[in-house]
Design a protein around this motif. Structure first.
Motif, PDB file in Angstrom:
ATOM      1  N   SER A  88       0.834  -1.196   0.000  1.00  0.00           N
ATOM      2  CA  SER A  88       0.000   0.000   0.000  1.00  0.00           C
ATOM      3  C   SER A  88       0.878   1.259   0.000  1.00  0.00           C
ATOM      4  O   SER A  88       0.671   2.183  -0.788  1.00  0.00           O
ATOM      5  CB  SER A  88      -0.907  -0.033   1.225  1.00  0.00           C
ATOM      6  N   TYR A  89       1.874   1.260   0.878  1.00  0.00           N
ATOM      7  CA  TYR A  89       2.783   2.404   0.951  1.00  0.00           C
ATOM      8  C   TYR A  89       3.544   2.566  -0.350  1.00  0.00           C
ATOM      9  O   TYR A  89       3.691   3.674  -0.878  1.00  0.00           O
ATOM     10  CB  TYR A  89       3.757   2.201   2.113  1.00  0.00           C
ATOM     11  N   ARG A  90       4.021   1.452  -0.876  1.00  0.00           N
ATOM     12  CA  ARG A  90       4.846   1.513  -2.070  1.00  0.00           C
ATOM     13  C   ARG A  90       4.053   2.052  -3.258  1.00  0.00           C
ATOM     14  O   ARG A  90       4.559   2.865  -4.043  1.00  0.00           O
ATOM     15  CB  ARG A  90       5.347   0.099  -2.366  1.00  0.00           C
ATOM     16  N   LEU A 101       2.593  10.469   4.149  1.00  0.00           N
ATOM     17  CA  LEU A 101       3.999  10.041   4.080  1.00  0.00           C
ATOM     18  C   LEU A 101       4.743  10.429   5.349  1.00  0.00           C
ATOM     19  O   LEU A 101       5.551   9.647   5.863  1.00  0.00           O
ATOM     20  CB  LEU A 101       4.680  10.666   2.858  1.00  0.00           C
ATOM     21  N   HIS A 102       4.483  11.635   5.849  1.00  0.00           N
ATOM     22  CA  HIS A 102       5.207  12.062   7.057  1.00  0.00           C
ATOM     23  C   HIS A 102       4.761  11.290   8.275  1.00  0.00           C
ATOM     24  O   HIS A 102       5.568  10.951   9.125  1.00  0.00           O
ATOM     25  CB  HIS A 102       5.029  13.559   7.276  1.00  0.00           C
ATOM     26  N   LEU A 103       3.453  11.026   8.346  1.00  0.00           N
ATOM     27  CA  LEU A 103       2.975  10.263   9.494  1.00  0.00           C
ATOM     28  C   LEU A 103       3.600   8.876   9.473  1.00  0.00           C
ATOM     29  O   LEU A 103       3.973   8.323  10.496  1.00  0.00           O
ATOM     30  CB  LEU A 103       1.449  10.158   9.449  1.00  0.00           C
ATOM     31  N   VAL A 111      13.552  24.466   8.760  1.00  0.00           N
ATOM     32  CA  VAL A 111      14.123  24.006  10.026  1.00  0.00           C
ATOM     33  C   VAL A 111      14.284  22.491  10.026  1.00  0.00           C
ATOM     34  O   VAL A 111      15.335  21.953  10.373  1.00  0.00           O
ATOM     35  CB  VAL A 111      13.244  24.482  11.205  1.00  0.00           C
ATOM     36  N   CYS A 112      13.219  21.809   9.612  1.00  0.00           N
ATOM     37  CA  CYS A 112      13.262  20.351   9.569  1.00  0.00           C
ATOM     38  C   CYS A 112      14.419  19.854   8.732  1.00  0.00           C
ATOM     39  O   CYS A 112      15.118  18.932   9.104  1.00  0.00           O
ATOM     40  CB  CYS A 112      12.014  19.845   8.867  1.00  0.00           C
ATOM     41  N   SER A 113      14.566  20.487   7.586  1.00  0.00           N
ATOM     42  CA  SER A 113      15.570  19.997   6.663  1.00  0.00           C
ATOM     43  C   SER A 113      16.963  20.189   7.240  1.00  0.00           C
ATOM     44  O   SER A 113      17.799  19.288   7.190  1.00  0.00           O
ATOM     45  CB  SER A 113      15.444  20.707   5.327  1.00  0.00           C
ATOM     46  N   ASP A 165      17.719  20.564  10.407  1.00  0.00           N
ATOM     47  CA  ASP A 165      17.832  19.757  11.617  1.00  0.00           C
ATOM     48  C   ASP A 165      18.238  18.329  11.294  1.00  0.00           C
ATOM     49  O   ASP A 165      18.955  17.695  12.050  1.00  0.00           O
ATOM     50  CB  ASP A 165      16.478  19.758  12.332  1.00  0.00           C
ATOM     51  N   ARG A 166      17.757  17.832  10.171  1.00  0.00           N
ATOM     52  CA  ARG A 166      18.038  16.436   9.863  1.00  0.00           C
ATOM     53  C   ARG A 166      19.104  16.249   8.819  1.00  0.00           C
ATOM     54  O   ARG A 166      19.798  15.234   8.809  1.00  0.00           O
ATOM     55  CB  ARG A 166      16.759  15.749   9.386  1.00  0.00           C
ATOM     56  N   ALA A 167      19.212  17.216   7.909  1.00  0.00           N
ATOM     57  CA  ALA A 167      20.181  17.020   6.832  1.00  0.00           C
ATOM     58  C   ALA A 167      21.595  16.997   7.389  1.00  0.00           C
ATOM     59  O   ALA A 167      22.440  16.244   6.908  1.00  0.00           O
ATOM     60  CB  ALA A 167      20.039  18.118   5.790  1.00  0.00           C
ATOM     61  N   PRO A 222      14.266  13.559  -0.108  1.00  0.00           N
ATOM     62  CA  PRO A 222      13.378  14.438   0.661  1.00  0.00           C
ATOM     63  C   PRO A 222      13.944  15.850   0.828  1.00  0.00           C
ATOM     64  O   PRO A 222      13.188  16.826   0.811  1.00  0.00           O
ATOM     65  CB  PRO A 222      13.272  13.746   2.013  1.00  0.00           C
ATOM     66  N   TYR A 223      15.253  15.943   0.946  1.00  0.00           N
ATOM     67  CA  TYR A 223      15.840  17.278   1.167  1.00  0.00           C
ATOM     68  C   TYR A 223      15.807  18.104  -0.102  1.00  0.00           C
ATOM     69  O   TYR A 223      15.492  19.294  -0.061  1.00  0.00           O
ATOM     70  CB  TYR A 223      17.257  17.139   1.726  1.00  0.00           C
ATOM     71  N   VAL A 224      16.115  17.459  -1.222  1.00  0.00           N
ATOM     72  CA  VAL A 224      16.023  18.175  -2.491  1.00  0.00           C
ATOM     73  C   VAL A 224      14.568  18.639  -2.688  1.00  0.00           C
ATOM     74  O   VAL A 224      14.301  19.790  -3.034  1.00  0.00           O
ATOM     75  CB  VAL A 224      16.470  17.259  -3.653  1.00  0.00           C
ATOM     76  N   ASN A 225      13.665  17.739  -2.389  1.00  0.00           N
ATOM     77  CA  ASN A 225      12.242  18.058  -2.512  1.00  0.00           C
ATOM     78  C   ASN A 225      11.852  19.222  -1.591  1.00  0.00           C
ATOM     79  O   ASN A 225      11.193  20.169  -2.008  1.00  0.00           O
ATOM     80  CB  ASN A 225      11.472  16.772  -2.194  1.00  0.00           C
ATOM     81  N   HIS A 226      12.307  19.162  -0.352  1.00  0.00           N
ATOM     82  CA  HIS A 226      11.953  20.235   0.580  1.00  0.00           C
ATOM     83  C   HIS A 226      12.576  21.562   0.166  1.00  0.00           C
ATOM     84  O   HIS A 226      11.922  22.604   0.249  1.00  0.00           O
ATOM     85  CB  HIS A 226      12.400  19.898   1.998  1.00  0.00           C
ATOM     86  N   VAL A 227      13.812  21.515  -0.296  1.00  0.00           N
ATOM     87  CA  VAL A 227      14.442  22.752  -0.760  1.00  0.00           C
ATOM     88  C   VAL A 227      13.637  23.315  -1.929  1.00  0.00           C
ATOM     89  O   VAL A 227      13.376  24.520  -2.002  1.00  0.00           O
ATOM     90  CB  VAL A 227      15.915  22.494  -1.169  1.00  0.00           C
TER      91      VAL A 227
END
Ligand code: HEM
Lengths: 406, 551
Positions: free
Chosen positions: A313-315, A364-366, B162-164, B166-168, B236-241
């Motif tokens: 499902s996720y994929r 996705l984040h959850l 901030v999230c990016s 903080d984690r990147a 995810p980081y490229v996406n967030h940027v």
């Protein structure tokens, strides 16, 4: 050109039939296990699963032929009205299924996904199937790119939905009543309402049923007629029935529901829910227990790895998300900039694409960062597709915006 | 956010993501039995890979168990703000609020789409009753441009930044420094784990199989790390940027001169100023074409009156002193706007056969014959017109929407020609001094002033087409597209590649195998089985321990 269009219709019919056959084969791949066959249940399931795949693949090729022939025949990509779009969505659902099944070959996925395509094609056929040339607003190659890509993403979401539903049917405890069992029943009832709508539309169309209403538009004094092809339970606001005899409508559409044919749409909506209730009631009487419970007992034989279903499902959603973003947001922005001179304008249809996108982003984040797996994630996958369908059905047909296909 | 103080200096901390943090042994770091001192908040020893919690479950591999700024004890306001915006839970809440607000905004039409000239405070209650009243009072009629909605989107943007960061940062550190865990606990607590009896040359054979499958190999301290698809971690980081840039790109329109959104109606043959620009536009001809039966792919579906094209043939001028100098000409069609140096004109309104002017017959009552005809525009009436036969008609006054006030004086209620009226003066042979008369739409001038020599008879209407053009400048658009491309690129990186890592370590005659991926465990398991098969080391799928994620 006419012959092309006729061939296209024939190809769609064959595709539809093959999807139905494929569904039946997948059905046997599960239930047939209990039967004694050569090589035991596992071999049986695999054999029927593969046959099902083959049939669905051939069906998809026929639908591909439909898309190509209809494209040539009508001179534009078949995504310009509700019939074309809904059947294209079925096409993407099957495509997504064919891909995901290669990654995760479990027969049950076919049993839950292919019927989605069957229902979508049937639903599509409710609308006018005539091929007409494009109005100026749609004359852009961005129409093809934007709509097809968005639909492909939504097809993947549909697979995520099917796997999510599968997960819930197996994982929600059915030995006692709970909020979750009630929600499962609600989802089944909603699906049955869609089925009821399709069945009623075809039945009354075949019977040639028609009720005409007339009303005087207050501002202009002009007469406006509305034709119902389903039984009229609710009449348009301020209208009088013209057709003699038959049932008298019981209610009137509230005044604030405006827009083209608001009364008829509202009537259809209520009738579909009633039809769904009747279908649900009959099935429930036959099963003598919650439908979810019956299905669960029946699925027990399939011996599913729930972790795997969760991942599927996720994929599927993960595969769909980038495509959906590209099609429904980025290409939509480019087209909107070209057609209306602004990349984004919060038109209801655009807003719902944004809502859908935000929803899946939250999903996705959850899942990834808050750790929602299993049932929670499956509920979201189901809800996500409900949002997609809301956008396609409710917004197209009920809310008026720049996009309405009328 | 739960904070359990277990003793004065020891805390068991559970982050907002529900990840148990290790006990913090003092503020300066976490010491591992192997002797390495890790930064506070570390979950997995940086040196030996030993899990630093006392748990036994699945090891949380996010950022390789490295500490993030938001997990450290907040001290200043900035720390608290950072923590707030770095929380994915908070972000999801904001996303959900934006989502619900957006849904509410589509229940009734937004003000811009209400298709009514009524002001909103009247339109909403009148059309939708109490619901409309409430909707309007709460400001939902203009939701997407309301300060709080925009503020919400901006806050999501801040959260993204901030999230990016903080984690990147920890992710970068963790990925750059490839770690070779030696501690068996690390292996055993991965989601996929197997311990298999293996011959002497097992690692060598696996090495070859890894290479064939394009894994990158790192080795040391008796551990082999095979890795591929790392690019996925940056997705995810490229996406967030990209998303941050997208927000910024939309904000470019706040820069003066970057954005213009206006509208102009132009009659056939008319020239008008393009609002907000130094240009003038002439509508040479506005065309509406309809589909014919031959255009229909299926003749049975043919209905007349379906529009094929709206097109305005136009000329663009720039004012040079008193003269208009042509700078460009072309056509604008729906979906195919006219462009000149970043100024776009969109075909976006159509009025066909609208009343533009009146055609009047100038009638000489003495001769009982017509002098000639004159055309009077209702939008831009001429000063003088030649009526023929040496007669000239002068327009002294024009009232597009004639009303009479209490003192009996005429005035115009609006600029729209709802009840157009003219005061005309004719001069020519026999009327050298001129004769004044009224022309009021729908009223015979004889009934108002019967003694005059000339009268004006309505001979016809001048119907014309009018084209509505949206005027746009949007210099931020390329930035919007570029940012969108980054967003999509990041998504494809993140979702169409998978970071797969496999650790192999020999402990005596046993091979410890552990594998990790950020998605697609099923595929990783298949890959493991395949790798071992290719290396000639049978690995039964059932022998791989898979820790369950779901219940
Ligand atoms: C609506 C805007 C957003 C979109 C479309 C978006 C999209 C994504 C996507 C597609 C992923 C990858 C998910 C996966 O691999 O399953 C992701 C991961 C993530 N997002 Fe977002 N995001 C958005 C907003 C935010 C915000 C506001 C935050 C800040 C709290 C955030 C924090 C994260 C984190 C921490 C990850 C995990 C990264 C990792 O793998 O280490 N996102 N996001």
């Amino acid at each position: 050109m006419t012959s092309m269009l006729q061939m296209a219709s024939a190809a769609l019919l064959v595709a539809f039939a093959l999807y139905v056959v494929g569904t039946v084969l997948y059905f046997f791949s599960i239930t047939g296990r209990m039967m004694r066959g050569a090589g035991g249940p596992v071999v049986h399931a695999r054999r029927f699963g593969e046959r099902g795949y083959l049939v669905v693949l051939v069906g998809w090729l026929f639908q591909l032929a439909f898309v190509v022939l209809r494209w040539i025949g009508s001179g534009h990509a078949p995504t310009s009205n509700m019939f074309e779009f809904m059947s294209f969505l079925a096409f993407s659902v099957v495509l997504a299924f064919l891909v995901v099944y290669r990654l995760y070959p479990i027969a049950l996925l076919g049993l839950f996904t292919v019927p989605v395509a069957v229902v979508l094609i049937a639903y599509a056929s409710v609308f006018s199937t005539q091929a007409t040339p494009l109005i100026p607003a749609l004359q852009s190659y961005w129409l093809y790119i934007h709509v097809t890509v968005a639909a492909l993403g939504e097809g993947a979401f549909a697979v995520g939905f099917a796997a999510g539903l599968m997960y819930l049917l197996v994982a929600v405890r059915q030995d006692r009543r709970s909020l979750e069992t009630a929600l499962v029943e609600t989802v089944l009832w909603a699906i049955l309402s869609l089925v009821a709508f399709i069945v009623m539309t075809f039945a009354f169309r075949a019977a040639g049923h028609e009720v005409v209403f007339e009303r005087v538009v207050p501002d202009t004094g002009m007469k406006e007629t509305t034709v119902y092809t389903l039984p009229a339970l609710i009449k348009p606001h301020g209208a009088e029935k013209v057709t003699p005899g038959g049932l008298e409508p019981l209610f009137e559409t509230p005044a604030w529901m405006r827009g083209v044919n608001a009364g008829r749409k509202f009537n259809t909506f209520v009738l579909s829910l009633l039809g769904g209730t009747v279908l649900y009631g009959l099935l429930r009487l036959a099963a003598r227990e919650r439908l979810g419970k019956r299905i669960q007992a029946w699925l027990q034989g399939a011996d599913l790895d729930l972790d795997l279903v969760d991942e599927i499902s996720y994929r599927a959603i993960a595969i769909g998300f980038p495509i959906f973003t590209l099609g429904a947001l980025v290409f939509a922005m480019i087209w909107a900039a070209e057609a209306w001179g602004r990349p984004w304008g919060w038109d209801p249809k655009e807003t719902w694409a944004f809502i859908t996108w935000l929803f899946y982003a939250a999903y996705l984040h959850l899942r990834l960062s808050v750790g929602w797996h299993g049932k929670k994630s499956a509920w979201l996958a189901v809800l996500g597709f409900v949002i997609v369908m809301t956008n396609l059905v409710v917004i197209n047909l009920v809310l008026v915006g720049l996009h309405s296909y009328a | 956010m739960k904070l359990n103080v277990t003793s004065d200096r020891m805390q068991l901390n559970v982050t907002s993501e529900g990840i148990p943090l290790t006990e913090r042994r003092g503020l300066d770091g976490v010491k591992c039995p192997c002797g390495h001192v890790n930064p506070p908040g570390t979950l997995i020893c940086e040196a030996c890979g030993r899990p630093l919690d006392d748990d036994d479950g699945l090891l949380n591999m996010r950022y390789e168990g490295a500490a993030r700024r938001s997990q450290q004890k907040p001290r200043t306001i900035v720390d608290h703000l950072w923590r707030f915006f770095a929380s994915v839970k908070v972000a999801v809440w904001m996303i959900v609020i934006a989502l619900i607000a957006s849904i509410i905004g589509t229940i009734l039409p937004q003000e811009q789409f209400k298709q009514s000239s009524l002001p909103p405070e009247i339109f909403y209650p009148q059309t939708y009753g109490l619901i409309g009243e409430i909707y309007y009072r709460l400001g939902f009629h203009n939701l997407y441009y309301s300060w709080w909605f925009i503020a919400l989107l901006l806050m999501i943007g801040i959260s993204l930044v901030v999230c990016s960061i903080d984690r990147a940062v920890p992710l970068y550190k963790a990925l750059k420094k490839k770690r070779l865990p030696t501690d068996p606990g690390f292996f055993r607590r991965q989601r996929l784990f197997a311990a298999v009896e293996a011959p002497e040359d097992a690692v060598d054979r696996l090495r070859a199989a890894f290479a064939r499958r394009r894994f990158q190999l790192t080795e040391g301290k008796g551990t082999l790390l095979a890795e591929k698809g790392r690019i996925s971690r940056w997705g995810p980081y490229v996406n967030h940027v990209g998303l941050i840039l997208l927000i910024l790109a939309f904000m470019l329109r706040l820069i003066p001169g970057f954005y213009l959104d206006d509208y102009v109606w132009v009659w056939d043959g008319e020239t008008r100023a393009v609002p907000g620009t130094p240009y003038y536009v002439k509508n040479e001809r506005f065309d509406v074409t309809f589909y014919t039966e031959a255009d229909f792919p299926d003749p049975k579906a043919f209905r007349p009156g379906i529009v094929k094209e709206y097109a305005t043939h136009l000329v663009l001028y720039r004012k040079d002193g008193d003269r208009l100098v042509e700078v460009a000409r072309g056509t604008t069609r729906v979906n195919h706007p006219f462009e000149y140096e970043g100024l776009y004109l969109y075909q976006s309104g159509e009025q066909v056969g609208e009343l533009y002017g009146l055609v009047l017959d100038v009638w000489d009552k003495q001769k009982n014959a017509s002098v000639g005809q004159i055309h009077l525009s209702l939008y831009d009436p001429p000063e003088v017109v030649d009526a023929g036969g040496g007669y000239r008609v002068r327009v002294l006054e024009y009232y597009p929407d004639l009303r009479i006030n209490e003192k009996g004086e005429p005035y115009s209620e609006s600029p729209r020609p709802n009840r157009p009226a003219f005061i005309l003066e004719i001069t020519g042979p026999g009327v050298e001094a001129g004769e004044k008369n009224w022309v009021i739409a729908g009223v015979d001038s004889d009934t108002i002033l019967p003694d005059k020599r000339f009268k004006y008879k309505l001979a016809g209407f001048d119907l014309r087409n009018r084209s509505g053009l949206s005027v746009r400048i949007d210099r931020g658009l390329p930035a919007v597209y570029a940012a969108s491309a980054i967003v999509v690129l990041g998504l494809f990186m993140g979702f169409y590649f998978q970071h797969r890592r496999i650790w192999i370590r020999r402990e005596g005659g046993t091979l410890l195998v552990a594998a990790h991926t950020n998605k697609n465990w099923f595929g990783l398991k298949k890959e493991l089985v395949g790798l071992f098969r290719e290396a000639g080391l049978p690995l039964d799928e059932a022998a791989i321990e898979q820790r369950r994620k779901t219940r």
